[in-house]
Design a protein around this motif. Sequence first.
Motif, short mmCIF file in Angstrom:
data_model
loop_
_atom_site.label_atom_id
_atom_site.label_comp_id
_atom_site.label_asym_id
_atom_site.label_seq_id
_atom_site.Cartn_x
_atom_site.Cartn_y
_atom_site.Cartn_z
N CYS A 112 0.84 -1.20 0.00
CA CYS A 112 0.00 0.00 0.00
C CYS A 112 0.87 1.24 0.00
O CYS A 112 1.59 1.51 0.97
CB CYS A 112 -0.90 0.02 1.23
SG CYS A 112 -1.94 -1.44 1.38
N GLY A 113 0.80 1.99 -1.09
CA GLY A 113 1.54 3.24 -1.17
C GLY A 113 0.87 4.32 -0.35
O GLY A 113 -0.33 4.25 -0.06
N ARG A 114 1.65 5.30 0.04
CA ARG A 114 1.15 6.51 0.73
C ARG A 114 1.97 7.68 0.21
O ARG A 114 2.80 7.53 -0.65
CB ARG A 114 1.32 6.39 2.25
CG ARG A 114 0.20 5.61 2.90
CD ARG A 114 -0.99 6.52 3.22
NE ARG A 114 -2.25 5.77 3.30
CZ ARG A 114 -3.43 6.33 3.58
NH1 ARG A 114 -3.52 7.64 3.79
NH2 ARG A 114 -4.51 5.60 3.62
N TYR A 115 1.75 8.86 0.75
CA TYR A 115 2.47 10.07 0.32
C TYR A 115 2.22 10.32 -1.16
O TYR A 115 1.18 9.94 -1.69
CB TYR A 115 3.97 9.98 0.65
CG TYR A 115 4.22 9.55 2.08
CD1 TYR A 115 3.93 10.41 3.14
CD2 TYR A 115 4.73 8.28 2.37
CE1 TYR A 115 4.13 10.01 4.46
CE2 TYR A 115 4.94 7.89 3.69
CZ TYR A 115 4.64 8.76 4.72
OH TYR A 115 4.83 8.35 6.00
N GLU A 116 3.18 10.94 -1.85
CA GLU A 116 2.98 11.27 -3.27
C GLU A 116 3.24 10.09 -4.20
O GLU A 116 2.99 10.16 -5.40
CB GLU A 116 3.83 12.47 -3.68
CG GLU A 116 3.13 13.81 -3.48
CD GLU A 116 1.70 13.84 -4.02
OE1 GLU A 116 1.54 13.72 -5.24
OE2 GLU A 116 0.76 13.98 -3.21
N GLY A 117 3.78 8.99 -3.65
CA GLY A 117 4.04 7.83 -4.50
C GLY A 117 5.11 6.95 -3.92
O GLY A 117 5.50 7.09 -2.76
N GLU A 130 1.37 -3.83 -10.97
CA GLU A 130 1.00 -2.55 -10.38
C GLU A 130 -0.46 -2.31 -10.76
O GLU A 130 -0.80 -2.28 -11.94
CB GLU A 130 1.91 -1.45 -10.93
CG GLU A 130 1.70 -0.09 -10.29
CD GLU A 130 2.73 0.95 -10.77
OE1 GLU A 130 3.49 0.65 -11.73
OE2 GLU A 130 2.75 2.05 -10.20
N LEU A 131 -1.33 -2.19 -9.76
CA LEU A 131 -2.77 -2.07 -10.03
C LEU A 131 -3.35 -0.80 -9.43
O LEU A 131 -2.96 -0.36 -8.35
CB LEU A 131 -3.54 -3.27 -9.46
CG LEU A 131 -3.28 -4.64 -10.07
CD1 LEU A 131 -4.11 -5.70 -9.35
CD2 LEU A 131 -3.60 -4.66 -11.56
N SER A 132 -4.32 -0.22 -10.16
CA SER A 132 -5.13 0.91 -9.71
C SER A 132 -6.58 0.44 -9.66
O SER A 132 -6.96 -0.46 -10.40
CB SER A 132 -4.98 2.06 -10.71
OG SER A 132 -6.10 2.93 -10.66
N ILE A 133 -7.40 1.05 -8.81
CA ILE A 133 -8.81 0.65 -8.79
C ILE A 133 -9.69 1.61 -9.59
O ILE A 133 -10.91 1.47 -9.58
CB ILE A 133 -9.36 0.46 -7.35
CG1 ILE A 133 -9.25 1.75 -6.55
CG2 ILE A 133 -8.65 -0.70 -6.67
CD1 ILE A 133 -10.15 1.74 -5.32
N GLY A 134 -9.10 2.55 -10.29
CA GLY A 134 -9.90 3.41 -11.15
C GLY A 134 -9.44 4.85 -11.13
O GLY A 134 -8.51 5.21 -10.42
C1 9D3 Z 1 0.41 14.98 -8.09
C2 9D3 Z 1 -0.71 14.00 -8.22
N1 9D3 Z 1 -0.74 13.13 -7.06
C3 9D3 Z 1 -1.79 13.49 -6.10
C4 9D3 Z 1 -3.04 14.07 -6.64
C5 9D3 Z 1 -0.86 11.76 -7.56
C6 9D3 Z 1 -1.21 10.76 -6.54
C7 9D3 Z 1 -0.29 10.28 -5.64
C8 9D3 Z 1 -0.64 9.32 -4.71
C9 9D3 Z 1 -2.50 10.25 -6.53
C10 9D3 Z 1 -2.84 9.29 -5.60
C11 9D3 Z 1 -1.92 8.82 -4.69
C12 9D3 Z 1 -2.30 7.76 -3.71
N2 9D3 Z 1 -3.09 6.73 -4.37
C13 9D3 Z 1 -2.88 5.44 -4.22
O1 9D3 Z 1 -2.00 5.05 -3.49
C14 9D3 Z 1 -3.67 4.49 -4.96
C15 9D3 Z 1 -4.75 4.68 -5.87
C16 9D3 Z 1 -5.43 5.85 -6.33
O2 9D3 Z 1 -5.17 7.01 -5.96
N3 9D3 Z 1 -6.43 5.68 -7.24
C17 9D3 Z 1 -6.82 4.49 -7.72
N4 9D3 Z 1 -6.23 3.36 -7.32
C18 9D3 Z 1 -5.22 3.48 -6.40
S1 9D3 Z 1 -4.36 2.18 -5.80
C19 9D3 Z 1 -3.39 3.14 -4.85
#
Ligand code: 9D3
Length: 239
Positions: A112-117, A130-134
């Motif tokens: 599980c990522g946190r912060y900006e990435g 590497e998966l996103s939920i949408g």
């Molecule tokens: C500069 C743009 N960033 C913030 C608006 C990009 C960004 C960084 C970190 C956007 C989201 C996140 C944290 N998101 C997740 O860890 C994440 C996620 C998501 O945001 N959308 C869909 N699926 C997932 S899975 C993990």
Amino acid sequence: MIFHIVSIFPDFFDSILRHGVLGKAIESGLIGVRIHNLRDWTRDRHKTVDDRPFGGGEGMLMKCEPLFDAVESIWPERGPGKKVILLSAQGRLFTQAKARELVHLEELLFICGRYEGVDERVAGHLADEELSIGDIVLSGGELAAALIMDAVGRLTPGVLGNEASTVHESFAAPAGSGGMILDCPQYTRPAEFRGWKVPEVLLGGNHAAIRKWRHEAALEKTARNRPDLIAGISKEVVS
Ligand code: 9D3
């Protein structure tokens, strides 16, 4: 199926894992869940898991070392039945088809990522996928991990009392359709509520008429709420 979760918010999962279908599956031993606190793999007294991005920019990134140490100590051996999944907004889209694929594995580990990435070497050299939920901005991967555990958990053999109920539903495409259709609208008692009546056909016993009404109502609702799905349905099913 055993799910592993690596997170800096291990408590996040307490309540969701105690409730509903997933909670029951864990209680009965059909599914196992191990929550790991990423900070257990830090070596400094501040338990640092993040750092500033090279090249500059806003915010912080998750560092490689604690994540690699965590995965390599949870799984000293990797194998074909085990998959490490990095949850990030930059991942491939998680779908029902992906859930049906993942349910055949023995163990899944979610980062599980946190912060900006997350440092890109985690996606490149630690995670299998590497998966996103949408297309939604979340504040971290924890909710995404919970969502995927729910979707995969309920497909696990024995988890739902009725195995057939996992195939006859929205996103389980009708055979041969090449597309998907949403569930039809459904009603329960009373037959009239605040003047809103349940469609007459459902109150009678004409099962052919009911089947026809349900199919048409499902198509109508799919067209209204999810026109993107209609584009994928072949003529034979629409008509
Ligand atoms: C500069 C743009 N960033 C913030 C608006 C990009 C960004 C960084 C970190 C956007 C989201 C996140 C944290 N998101 C997740 O860890 C994440 C996620 C998501 O945001 N959308 C869909 N699926 C997932 S899975 C993990």
